[in-house]
Design an enzyme around this catalytic site. Structure first.
Site, PDB file in Angstrom:
ATOM      1  N   HIS A   1       0.818  -1.208   0.000  1.00  0.00           N
ATOM      2  CA  HIS A   1       0.000   0.000   0.000  1.00  0.00           C
ATOM      3  C   HIS A   1       0.855   1.263   0.000  1.00  0.00           C
ATOM      4  CE1 HIS A   1      -3.877  -2.061   1.502  1.00  0.00           C
ATOM      5  NE2 HIS A   1      -3.816  -1.991   0.187  1.00  0.00           N
TER       6      HIS A   1
ATOM      7  N   ASP B   1      -2.713 -12.606 -25.043  1.00  0.00           N
ATOM      8  CA  ASP B   1      -2.862 -14.031 -25.325  1.00  0.00           C
ATOM      9  C   ASP B   1      -2.563 -14.353 -26.785  1.00  0.00           C
ATOM     10  OD1 ASP B   1      -3.470 -15.457 -22.937  1.00  0.00           O
ATOM     11  OD2 ASP B   1      -5.327 -14.305 -22.829  1.00  0.00           O
TER      12      ASP B   1
ATOM     13  N   CYS C   1      -7.206  -4.475 -27.068  1.00  0.00           N
ATOM     14  CA  CYS C   1      -7.165  -4.180 -25.637  1.00  0.00           C
ATOM     15  C   CYS C   1      -6.029  -4.874 -24.890  1.00  0.00           C
ATOM     16  CB  CYS C   1      -8.508  -4.515 -24.977  1.00  0.00           C
ATOM     17  SG  CYS C   1      -8.919  -6.264 -25.036  1.00  0.00           S
TER      18      CYS C   1
HETATM   19  C1  PEP Z   1      -5.306 -10.200 -23.711  1.00  0.00           C
HETATM   20  O1  PEP Z   1      -5.140 -11.415 -23.705  1.00  0.00           O
HETATM   21  O2  PEP Z   1      -4.676  -9.416 -24.459  1.00  0.00           O
HETATM   22  C2  PEP Z   1      -6.277  -9.573 -22.789  1.00  0.00           C
HETATM   23  C3  PEP Z   1      -6.595  -8.301 -22.887  1.00  0.00           C
HETATM   24  O3  PEP Z   1      -6.808 -10.355 -21.821  1.00  0.00           O
HETATM   25  P1  PEP Z   1      -6.016 -10.761 -20.476  1.00  0.00           P
HETATM   26  O4  PEP Z   1      -4.741  -9.963 -20.428  1.00  0.00           O
HETATM   27  O5  PEP Z   1      -6.937 -10.482 -19.360  1.00  0.00           O
HETATM   28  O6  PEP Z   1      -5.779 -12.225 -20.700  1.00  0.00           O
HETATM   29 MG    MG Z   2      -6.503 -12.663 -22.625  1.00  0.00          MG
END
Ligand code: PEP
Ligand code: MG
Length: 584
Positions: free
Chosen positions: A199, A469, A516
């Site tokens: 923290h 991923d 993302c």
């Molecule tokens: C990804 O795999 O890019 C993703 C956004 O999901 P996470 O990082 O939660 O696996």
């Molecule tokens: Mg992912």
């Protein structure tokens, strides 16, 4: 000759100043046997100390600057709540009475009991929260110590000029110390213990105080009064600094300050390229509190809400009502901006005791290829349905989109659609409001999904590329294995070809495509992705303004040819050269 110390960078920025080395002698916790009568007085003494510690924490809380992020007071409130918890005081009182020992020793025993319990916790994040318990017990021990000769929050609370501009070097600091230090103008701090998840570290980041932790032996070498410099970007502390290094550090400090000021100017500017291409710069959030960071950078909404974090650190799975309450609160905070709720992506590195890693199933030998994400949700409708119901019910209160993780085939999409149709039907029959047209999107995280993105785009309302991923599965490198980290290359032509294919598939079908994964928050790749046709980026809020600066200062029409060249680049060197050119 400069002496260098390395530690863990926890809060960015550079600070140069006189060191103030804190030596907090530990309080004597040795055991003293008491007779029955003495225990009554001892309990009174403990109660007085609890009161004093509480008053000190309240004083710190009241000294928090009005413009500080609200989570700062939350940390101090947590400590006050712990002090107020009857379990905390009653257990210590019981130890004093039954063991007939002094309060210090009773507190020490309780600390050991709790440390053992925390140590046995599987969740390492939670286990580090023992630091909070230690800090609270420490504050009571110090309050018990009437001949107080130690430095602690009481000393910080005294105020005075001697803190201003100094760099505090300590064994460890409490969150309360951190707030008080900032209040008194401390320039930065270094601790011997602590980790990036503590923290104290989180607070230092929130308060913008340069800090490094884990600098072992720092207090042995650094004397109060000598000039030291800390580099919170690279996790370095320097003593006996040469003039040349000081000049470099001052220049870097100026540059960083200027950069922060420049980036802040971008908060309210339009997200448009110089040739008028509109961009959507969204934020990824893992927990509800991340919304504050999103607001600070004025993100266009949430492009990825990783809801699996709602399931971690607890014994039971959250109910529909709990999901709904959280989503409604997030929607209220977003004030009309869109919220993309990803359905749970449990499994692989995000295990849920009793659901994904125990029970009757043998432990998976290859969890990243096992029952995770949508596979798990479809195999356990009792887990999936309450979340789907909550997502739809939340949509009555604001713009919600649902996002399905780890899809690999069309059957998973159709099965999800069936389940969603059932959910909608039952909500209708119960007379509950929801958005009939709530968009359903799919994550593109495995090569199989990227290769049939055209089929996905027909069936779904939007796509979101999860490069974390996608890179792992395309390049066959475990994202949590350090040994193969050297193979991690987001701009490997294979990965970029897949990304391009997904963007094109979305465009042909007239469906939005976002990205993302962490790659979206990396300024090095922003223009390349824009050149490949991406306009929707979702990333950790702390990185958004840098990406925005890179994108709003360029002309998209000029990037296309340069970006396409990456797809045929056959060596790392070539790709690096192309990257330098596209970012020049
Ligand atoms: C990804 O795999 O890019 C993703 C956004 O999901 P996470 O990082 O939660 O696996
Ligand atoms: Mg992912």
């Amino acid at each position: 000759m400069t002496i260098e110390f390395s530690g863990i960078a926890v809060s960015t920025g550079i600070a140069i100043g006189e060191a103030l080395t804190l030596r907090r002698d530990s309080v004597d916790v040795s055991e003293r046997a008491l007779n029955k009568k003495e225990t009554t007085a001892e309990v009174r003494r403990l109660k007085r100390a609890l009161k004093t510690a509480r008053a000190q924490l309240l004083a710190v809380r009241d000294s928090i600057p009005k413009d500080a992020p609200t989570d700062v007071s939350a940390f101090i409130e947590t400590h006050i709540l712990m002090l107020d918890d009857s379990f905390f005081s009653e257990r210590t009182i019981t130890i004093i009475k039954t063991e007939q020992i002094n309060a210090e020793a009773a507190l020490h025993r309780q600390m050991q009991e709790l440390a053992r319990a925390f140590d046995a916790m599987e969740d390492r994040n939670l286990a580090t929260r023992i630091d909070d318990v230690r800090h609270v017990i420490d504050s009571v021990l110090r309050a018990l110590d009437v001949d107080e000769s130690h430095v602690g929050i009481s000393d910080f609370s005294m105020g005075g000029d001697h803190w201003s501009g100094r760099i505090v070097v300590a064994d460890d600091l409490t969150p309360a110390d951190t707030v008080a230090m900032q209040h008194h103008g401390v320039a930065g701090f270094v601790t011997e213990s602590g980790g990036p998840l503590s923290h104290t570290a989180i607070l230092a980041r929130s308060l913008g105080l340069p800090a490094i932790v884990g600098v072992h032996g720092a207090r042995r070498y650094i004397k109060t009064g000598e000039t030291v410099a800390i580099d919170g970007v690279n996790g370095m502390m320097y003593a006996e600094t040469t003039e040349a290094l000081l000049v470099d550090l001052r220049n870097e400090q100026k540059r960083l300050r200027q950069e922060t000021r420049d980036l802040k100017k971008l908060i309210d500017t339009e997200s448009t390229t110089t040739d008028g291409v509109e961009l959507s710069l969204m934020a990824n959030i893992d927990i509800e509190e991340d919304i504050k960071a999103l607001k600070r950078v004025n993100a266009a909404g949430v492009g990825l809400y990783r809801t699996e974090f709602l399931y971690l650190n607890r014994e039971t799975t959250p109910t529909e009502a709990e999901h709904l309450r959280v989503y409604q609160r997030v929607l209220r905070a977003l004030k009309g901006a869109p919220l993309t709720i990803r359905t749970i992506d449990l499994g692989a590195d995000k295990n849920l005791p009793g659901v994904t890693d125990t029970g009757n199933r043998p432990t998976d030998s290859n969890p990243a290829l096992g029952l995770r994400g949508i596979r798990l949700s479809l195999s356990e409708p009792s887990l999936f349905t309450p979340q789907l119901r909550a997502i739809f019910r939340a949509s009555a209160k604001g713009p919600v989109r649902a996002l399905l993780p780890m899809l690999t085939n069309m059957e998973e999409i159709r099965q999800s659609q069936q389940l969603i149709a059932q959910v909608k039907e039952s909500l209708r029959s119960e007379g509950l409001d929801f958005d009939e047209n709530l968009p359903i999107g799919g994550m593109i995280e495995v090569p199989a999904a990227a290769l049939i993105a055209d089929q996905f785009a027909e069936e779904l309302d939007f796509l979101s590329i999860g490069t974390n991923d996608l890179i792992q599965y395309t390049l066959a490198i475990d994202r949590v294995d350090d040994q193969v980290n050297y193979l991690y290359e987001p701009i490997h032509a294979s990965v970029l070809r897949l990304i391009k294919q997904v963007i094109d598939a979305g465009q042909s079908a007239g469906k939005p495509v976002a990205l993302c994964g962490e790659m979206a928050g990396d300024t090095r790749y922003a223009r390349l992705l824009l050149g490949l046709g991406l306009t929707e980026f979702s990333m950790p809020p702390s990185l958004l303004l840098q990406v925005k600066r890179s994108l709003v200062t360029c002309k998209r029409s000029k990037l296309r040819k340069q970006a396409l060249a990456f797809l045929d680049a056959s060596s790392r060197e070539e790709r690096q050269a192309l990257l330098e050119r596209i970012n020049a």
